[in-house]
Each structure stands twice: as C-alpha cells, then as structure tokens.
Write a protein that holds these residues in place. Structure first.
Motif, mmCIF file in Angstrom:
data_model
loop_
_atom_site.group_PDB
_atom_site.id
_atom_site.type_symbol
_atom_site.label_atom_id
_atom_site.label_comp_id
_atom_site.label_asym_id
_atom_site.label_seq_id
_atom_site.Cartn_x
_atom_site.Cartn_y
_atom_site.Cartn_z
ATOM 1 N N ASP A 151 -17.285 71.196 85.508
ATOM 2 C CA ASP A 151 -17.090 70.932 84.077
ATOM 3 C C ASP A 151 -18.621 70.759 83.139
ATOM 4 O O ASP A 151 -19.145 70.002 83.021
ATOM 5 C CB ASP A 151 -16.511 69.520 83.779
ATOM 6 C CG ASP A 151 -15.915 69.219 82.450
ATOM 7 O OD1 ASP A 151 -16.425 70.269 81.523
ATOM 8 O OD2 ASP A 151 -15.510 68.100 82.107
ATOM 9 N N SER A 152 -18.725 72.051 82.588
ATOM 10 C CA SER A 152 -19.761 72.241 81.749
ATOM 11 C C SER A 152 -19.741 71.538 80.728
ATOM 12 O O SER A 152 -20.807 71.454 79.537
ATOM 13 C CB SER A 152 -20.303 73.574 81.779
ATOM 14 O OG SER A 152 -19.241 74.368 81.116
ATOM 15 N N SER A 153 -18.620 71.158 80.244
ATOM 16 C CA SER A 153 -18.487 70.362 78.806
ATOM 17 C C SER A 153 -19.347 68.950 78.688
ATOM 18 O O SER A 153 -19.533 68.524 77.551
ATOM 19 C CB SER A 153 -16.989 69.993 78.646
ATOM 20 O OG SER A 153 -16.465 68.946 79.342
ATOM 21 N N VAL B 122 -16.290 76.366 84.038
ATOM 22 C CA VAL B 122 -16.378 77.450 84.821
ATOM 23 C C VAL B 122 -16.684 77.073 86.019
ATOM 24 O O VAL B 122 -17.382 76.113 86.230
ATOM 25 C CB VAL B 122 -17.473 78.457 84.374
ATOM 26 C CG1 VAL B 122 -16.737 79.189 83.066
ATOM 27 C CG2 VAL B 122 -18.647 77.853 84.015
ATOM 28 N N THR B 123 -16.443 77.876 87.077
ATOM 29 C CA THR B 123 -16.741 77.731 88.401
ATOM 30 C C THR B 123 -17.622 78.978 88.685
ATOM 31 O O THR B 123 -17.261 79.973 88.605
ATOM 32 C CB THR B 123 -15.564 77.735 89.413
ATOM 33 O OG1 THR B 123 -14.658 76.582 89.319
ATOM 34 C CG2 THR B 123 -15.903 77.829 90.868
ATOM 35 N N VAL B 124 -19.127 78.695 89.313
ATOM 36 C CA VAL B 124 -19.872 79.722 89.690
ATOM 37 C C VAL B 124 -20.288 79.556 91.120
ATOM 38 O O VAL B 124 -20.697 78.480 91.745
ATOM 39 C CB VAL B 124 -20.986 79.477 88.736
ATOM 40 C CG1 VAL B 124 -22.302 80.201 89.212
ATOM 41 C CG2 VAL B 124 -20.754 79.904 87.398
ATOM 42 N N ILE C 32 -24.788 74.361 84.211
ATOM 43 C CA ILE C 32 -23.813 74.634 85.258
ATOM 44 C C ILE C 32 -24.427 74.570 86.587
ATOM 45 O O ILE C 32 -25.431 75.071 86.917
ATOM 46 C CB ILE C 32 -23.503 76.168 85.281
ATOM 47 C CG1 ILE C 32 -22.436 76.250 83.793
ATOM 48 C CG2 ILE C 32 -22.466 76.630 86.545
ATOM 49 C CD1 ILE C 32 -22.112 77.847 83.556
ATOM 50 N N GLU C 33 -23.732 73.781 87.362
ATOM 51 C CA GLU C 33 -24.243 73.515 88.672
ATOM 52 C C GLU C 33 -23.135 74.597 89.621
ATOM 53 O O GLU C 33 -21.997 74.434 89.606
ATOM 54 C CB GLU C 33 -24.048 72.074 88.995
ATOM 55 C CG GLU C 33 -24.338 71.717 90.722
ATOM 56 C CD GLU C 33 -25.779 71.428 90.981
ATOM 57 O OE1 GLU C 33 -26.187 71.469 92.100
ATOM 58 O OE2 GLU C 33 -26.623 71.572 90.062
#
Ligand code: ADP
Ligand code: CDP
Ligand code: MG
Length: 208
Positions: free
Chosen positions: A6-8, A22-24, A123-124
């Motif tokens: 959850d980059s929020s 996003v999932t990276v 993002i992690e």
C-alpha cells in the motif's frame, strides 16, 4: 511476504503513485540471463504487467526525447542511466496501466536506482526474482539474440558484465539480507527455468 503493497502511506513523498496500490516484483539477473523471456511467461500465467526498464529507455530514446542522446550513449557503454530518468518512465507506465501488479525487469540495477525508487515511490517490492546464470552462457545468448541491439556486441557485453558484478549484484545482496530474494538457476532450458519460476509465484497467487 505476499501482501499487497500500500503505497498510499507514502503520500508525503509527493509521488503520483501514492494514490495507487501496486504490487511490484523486481526481476533481476545479468544481461542475457533470461529476464525478458521469463517475464513473458509470467505475464501469461499470473496476470502481471511486464515493465522492462531497458525497453522503456530504448522507447524514450527513439521518441526524440531531450534525453535521447544521453540514453543512447549510456546503453552503448553499458552504463546505468541516472535514476531520475528511469524512475519517471516506470512511474508513468504504472500510472497509465489499469493493472496493479507489475514485474519490473532490469531495475534496480545499482544502489542509486534502488534508493531513489524507494524514496520517490515508497514502494517496497513483494520479492526479487533473481536469475542466476554463468557469464559464459549469458555471453553466448547475447551474441545470438539478434534483436539489432547496439549493446549486444562483445565489447559492450564485457562492460555490461563488469557493471553487473560491481553495481547490480550488491543490490541483489541487499535484498538477500532482507530475505526477499528468490534465486533461480537460469542456465537451464527456458521450460525448466519457468517450472522453477512458477513455484515462486504460485503461493503468492493462492493467498491473494
Ligand atoms: N533458458 C534459456 N536458455 C537458452 N536461451 C535462452 C534462455 N532464456 C532466454 N534465452 C535466449 O537468450 C537471449 C536473452 O534472453 P532475454 O530474455 O532477452 O534475457 P535478458 O532480458 O535477461 O537480457 C534471447 O535470445 C532468449 O531467447
Ligand atoms: N535500470 C536500468 C536498466 C537498463 N539500463 C540501460 O539499458 C541497458 C540495457 O538494459 P536491458 O535490461 O534491456 O538489458 P538486458 O539485461 O535485458 O540484456 C543497460 O545496459 C543500461 O545501459 C539502465 O541504464 N538502467
Ligand atoms: Mg531484457
């Protein structure tokens, strides 16, 4: 592991991506280790969108961008383009795409790439897929890739291997220490490599 990022909670950094969950997965490995080939397979089976940093840079170069000459020179010399340029391209690609699961192929390639991406996007990565391949095999593959690339010649290939050893492997080690690396023996034939790749994604797919 396996949770959706959850980059929020990183809105303070001002990234436009902050409002998109996003999932990276970072897909790393030496030049010619098979990153692009396996990403195509993963997309078909697991619903990710494939973003190749190298492909994005080549497209930017051909678009007549003001950075075109700089990118062309860096690629020809096997050097890593400044993060600012590559991260903007990755951010735009993620924002423009309706999907929320991305394979980021060939990035981060050095410590500057890694730290800047984290700082800018928050993002992690879910995990790092690492294609481990001998230099001898990678060289053989690059010399027969036949995609008309300016950097698939022996002189540039040697430079790319040096950059990989000196700058990219330490990034993989950074994530290894965090327990995030899933290492694949990439010297095997494409189908066998993909069997190993599948085991990395299946538990994640099952839990989401
Ligand atoms: N496991 C494999 N065995 C033999 N050749 C492969 C394998 N994986 C990829 N290749 C070939 O090697 C070349 C480099 O693969 P590619 O996926 O472009 O690697 P990367 O993106 O890591 O540079 C391509 O011509 C591809 O068809
Ligand atoms: N994060 C990245 C990825 C690629 N690149 C540049 O693009 C070139 C080609 O990258 P690529 O990922 O398409 O190459 P392969 O590993 O697929 O052979 C690299 O050698 C760098 O010059 C970069 O500067 N920064
Ligand atoms: Mg590639």
């Amino acid at each position: 592991m396996g949770s959706v990022v959850d980059s929020s909670n990183n809105e303070a950094n001002g990234s436009a991506l902050a409002n998109k969950k996003v999932t990276v997965v970072f897909v790393l490995g030496g030049p010619g280790s098979g990153k692009g080939t396996q990403c195509t397979n993963i997309v078909q089976h697991f619903g990710y969108t494939h973003l190749s940093a190298g492909d994005l840079l080549r497209a930017e170069m051909k678009s007549g961008s003001e950075n075109g000459d700089m990118i062309q020179n860096m690629i020809k010399e096997g050097k890593i383009v400044p993060s600012e340029v590559t991260i903007k391209l990755l951010e735009r690609a993620m924002l423009d795409n309706g999907n929320d699961k991305f394979l980021i192929d060939g990035f981060p390639r050095n410590e500057e790439n890694r730290a800047a991406f984290e700082a800018v996007t928050g993002i992690e990565p879910q995990f790092i897929l690492f294609f481990d391949c001998s230099e001898e095999e990678m060289q053989k593959r690059l010399l027969s890739r036949n995609q008309g690339r300016d950097d698939d010649n022996i002189e540039t290939i040697k430079k790319r291997f040096k950059v990989y050893m000196e700058s990219s492997l330490p990034v993989i080690e950074y994530y290894n220490v965090k327990g995030k690396v899933r290492k694949i023996d990439a010297t095997k034939p494409v189908e066998e490599v993909f069997e190993a790749v599948k085991t990395c994604f299946t538990p994640v797919a099952a839990s989401s």
